[in-house]
Design a protein around this motif. Structure first.
Motif, PDB file in Angstrom:
ATOM      1  N   ILE A   2     -73.888  10.851 -25.155  1.00 56.05           N
ATOM      2  CA  ILE A   2     -73.360   9.559 -24.358  1.00 56.05           C
ATOM      3  C   ILE A   2     -74.152   8.466 -25.069  1.00 56.05           C
ATOM      4  O   ILE A   2     -75.309   8.589 -25.621  1.00 56.05           O
ATOM      5  CB  ILE A   2     -73.244   9.594 -22.889  1.00 56.05           C
ATOM      6  N   SER A   3     -73.514   7.438 -25.411  1.00 56.95           N
ATOM      7  CA  SER A   3     -74.166   6.217 -25.799  1.00 56.95           C
ATOM      8  C   SER A   3     -73.952   4.914 -24.946  1.00 56.95           C
ATOM      9  O   SER A   3     -73.283   4.833 -24.086  1.00 56.95           O
ATOM     10  CB  SER A   3     -73.725   5.898 -27.233  1.00 56.95           C
ATOM     11  N   GLN A   4     -74.957   3.960 -25.155  1.00 54.23           N
ATOM     12  CA  GLN A   4     -74.769   2.518 -24.306  1.00 54.23           C
ATOM     13  C   GLN A   4     -73.315   2.017 -24.617  1.00 54.23           C
ATOM     14  O   GLN A   4     -72.728   2.009 -25.739  1.00 54.23           O
ATOM     15  CB  GLN A   4     -75.842   1.417 -25.095  1.00 54.23           C
ATOM     16  N   GLY A   5     -72.700   1.736 -23.467  1.00 54.79           N
ATOM     17  CA  GLY A   5     -71.415   0.869 -23.565  1.00 54.79           C
ATOM     18  C   GLY A   5     -70.328   1.988 -23.221  1.00 54.79           C
ATOM     19  O   GLY A   5     -69.055   1.682 -23.057  1.00 54.79           O
ATOM     20  N   PRO A   9     -68.884  10.306 -17.985  1.00 54.46           N
ATOM     21  CA  PRO A   9     -67.739  11.276 -17.629  1.00 54.46           C
ATOM     22  C   PRO A   9     -67.670  11.449 -16.053  1.00 54.46           C
ATOM     23  O   PRO A   9     -68.867  11.489 -15.330  1.00 54.46           O
ATOM     24  CB  PRO A   9     -68.410  12.506 -18.456  1.00 54.46           C
ATOM     25  N   ALA A  10     -66.646  11.856 -15.739  1.00 57.32           N
ATOM     26  CA  ALA A  10     -66.385  12.382 -14.281  1.00 57.32           C
ATOM     27  C   ALA A  10     -67.103  13.372 -14.065  1.00 57.32           C
ATOM     28  O   ALA A  10     -67.103  14.427 -14.529  1.00 57.32           O
ATOM     29  CB  ALA A  10     -64.845  12.679 -13.878  1.00 57.32           C
ATOM     30  N   ILE A  11     -67.695  13.266 -12.880  1.00 57.35           N
ATOM     31  CA  ILE A  11     -68.998  14.430 -12.536  1.00 57.35           C
ATOM     32  C   ILE A  11     -69.083  14.481 -11.019  1.00 57.35           C
ATOM     33  O   ILE A  11     -68.741  13.787 -10.370  1.00 57.35           O
ATOM     34  CB  ILE A  11     -70.492  14.115 -13.064  1.00 57.35           C
ATOM     35  N   SER A  12     -69.977  15.611 -10.660  1.00 62.27           N
ATOM     36  CA  SER A  12     -70.483  15.672  -9.343  1.00 62.27           C
ATOM     37  C   SER A  12     -71.560  16.022  -9.381  1.00 62.27           C
ATOM     38  O   SER A  12     -72.021  17.226 -10.125  1.00 62.27           O
ATOM     39  CB  SER A  12     -69.282  16.350  -8.391  1.00 62.27           C
ATOM     40  N   LEU A  13     -72.386  15.674  -8.481  1.00 61.41           N
ATOM     41  CA  LEU A  13     -73.930  16.144  -8.368  1.00 61.41           C
ATOM     42  C   LEU A  13     -73.943  16.503  -6.871  1.00 61.41           C
ATOM     43  O   LEU A  13     -73.358  15.975  -6.120  1.00 61.41           O
ATOM     44  CB  LEU A  13     -74.630  14.942  -8.713  1.00 61.41           C
ATOM     45  N   THR A  14     -75.007  17.190  -6.503  1.00 58.33           N
ATOM     46  CA  THR A  14     -75.272  17.462  -5.195  1.00 58.33           C
ATOM     47  C   THR A  14     -76.480  17.117  -4.656  1.00 58.33           C
ATOM     48  O   THR A  14     -77.698  16.731  -5.413  1.00 58.33           O
ATOM     49  CB  THR A  14     -75.285  19.197  -5.096  1.00 58.33           C
ATOM     50  N   ASN A  26     -68.711  10.346  -9.406  1.00 52.43           N
ATOM     51  CA  ASN A  26     -69.047   9.081 -10.128  1.00 52.43           C
ATOM     52  C   ASN A  26     -68.788   7.774  -8.965  1.00 52.43           C
ATOM     53  O   ASN A  26     -69.770   6.958  -8.991  1.00 52.43           O
ATOM     54  CB  ASN A  26     -68.224   8.777 -11.074  1.00 52.43           C
ATOM     55  N   ASP A  27     -67.730   7.925  -8.458  1.00 54.63           N
ATOM     56  CA  ASP A  27     -67.565   6.591  -7.314  1.00 54.63           C
ATOM     57  C   ASP A  27     -68.487   6.492  -6.157  1.00 54.63           C
ATOM     58  O   ASP A  27     -68.970   5.510  -6.034  1.00 54.63           O
ATOM     59  CB  ASP A  27     -66.050   7.012  -6.930  1.00 54.63           C
ATOM     60  N   ASP A  28     -68.912   7.553  -5.743  1.00 50.30           N
ATOM     61  CA  ASP A  28     -70.097   7.599  -4.870  1.00 50.30           C
ATOM     62  C   ASP A  28     -71.203   6.939  -5.274  1.00 50.30           C
ATOM     63  O   ASP A  28     -71.969   6.234  -4.447  1.00 50.30           O
ATOM     64  CB  ASP A  28     -70.014   9.118  -4.109  1.00 50.30           C
ATOM     65  N   LEU A  29     -71.598   7.548  -6.586  1.00 48.65           N
ATOM     66  CA  LEU A  29     -73.038   7.282  -6.847  1.00 48.65           C
ATOM     67  C   LEU A  29     -72.915   5.851  -7.877  1.00 48.65           C
ATOM     68  O   LEU A  29     -73.932   5.371  -7.833  1.00 48.65           O
ATOM     69  CB  LEU A  29     -73.425   8.223  -7.898  1.00 48.65           C
ATOM     70  N   PHE A  30     -71.819   5.653  -8.540  1.00 48.06           N
ATOM     71  CA  PHE A  30     -72.039   4.517  -9.490  1.00 48.06           C
ATOM     72  C   PHE A  30     -70.991   3.271  -9.306  1.00 48.06           C
ATOM     73  O   PHE A  30     -71.197   2.086 -10.087  1.00 48.06           O
ATOM     74  CB  PHE A  30     -71.866   5.123 -10.902  1.00 48.06           C
ATOM     75  N   LYS A 106     -74.920  18.677 -19.511  1.00 46.07           N
ATOM     76  CA  LYS A 106     -73.837  18.946 -20.717  1.00 46.07           C
ATOM     77  C   LYS A 106     -72.859  17.889 -21.092  1.00 46.07           C
ATOM     78  O   LYS A 106     -72.600  17.765 -22.207  1.00 46.07           O
ATOM     79  CB  LYS A 106     -73.209  20.249 -20.377  1.00 46.07           C
ATOM     80  N   ALA A 107     -72.137  17.189 -19.996  1.00 47.42           N
ATOM     81  CA  ALA A 107     -71.230  16.473 -20.201  1.00 47.42           C
ATOM     82  C   ALA A 107     -71.789  15.070 -20.809  1.00 47.42           C
ATOM     83  O   ALA A 107     -71.147  14.392 -21.531  1.00 47.42           O
ATOM     84  CB  ALA A 107     -70.464  15.732 -18.940  1.00 47.42           C
ATOM     85  N   LEU A 108     -72.915  14.713 -20.730  1.00 48.74           N
ATOM     86  CA  LEU A 108     -73.669  13.693 -21.231  1.00 48.74           C
ATOM     87  C   LEU A 108     -74.065  13.865 -22.702  1.00 48.74           C
ATOM     88  O   LEU A 108     -74.520  12.955 -23.479  1.00 48.74           O
ATOM     89  CB  LEU A 108     -74.876  13.031 -20.682  1.00 48.74           C
ATOM     90  N   GLY A 109     -74.080  15.516 -22.973  1.00 49.48           N
ATOM     91  CA  GLY A 109     -74.558  15.698 -24.375  1.00 49.48           C
ATOM     92  C   GLY A 109     -76.090  15.691 -24.280  1.00 49.48           C
ATOM     93  O   GLY A 109     -77.039  15.562 -25.533  1.00 49.48           O
TER      94      GLY A 109
END
Length: 157
Positions: A2-5, A9-14, A26-30, A106-109
């Protein structure tokens, strides 16, 4: 990577909260927030426990004074470990988020294979995210701890 700008990606964290396990999107967090997120290779590991997390704890008020709504710490650990690690360091101003299967990382690379250390882990980094878009990205070179430090991120806010 991922890069600036780019939009996250759609994610979920616990997170293990007082009322039980929470899955956060993403909506919850960002969404509609300015966030500082920093990621570590592992909870309870030397640099992470002795410097990275403690520096963000110490500077949390100064970071939030720059208009930051939340500070997140992410690691490829489970939510139980992240909660225990946060409690061990009195990190009440940092939201401890688990990426148990490394899907976010992984989604962020920003994943790396540390087979002898623990398998897939996160690269050490920090980012500034505004309404789900990365506005600052600070990825460490292997075995370095310079650009993702709390002081370095604070200087970018």
């Amino acid at each position: 990577m991922i890069s600036q700008g780019q939009v996250l990606p759609a994610i979920s964290l616990t997170q293990l909260a007082e009322d039980g396990m929470q899955t956060l999107t993403n909506d919850d967090l960002f969404a509609a927030k300015k966030v500082v997120l920093f990621a570590v290779p592992g909870a309870f590991t030397p640099t992470c426990s002795n410097a990275h997390l403690p520096e963000f704890i110490t500077l949390a008020d100064k970071i939030k004074a720059k208009g930051v709504d939340a500070i997140y710490c992410v690691s490829v650990n489970d939510a139980f470990v992240m909660k225990a690690w946060g409690e061990a360091h009195n990190a009440e101003h940092i939201q401890m988020l688990a990426d148990g299967d490394a899907s976010f990382t992984k989604a962020l690379g920003l994943d790396k294979d540390t087979a002898g250390f623990g398998g897939v882990r996160s690269t050490r980094y920090a980012m500034i995210v505004e309404d789900q878009t990365v506005t600052g990205l600070f990825v460490e070179k292997d075995k370095e701890f310079v650009v993702s430090r709390a002081e370095a991120v604070l200087a970018q806010l």
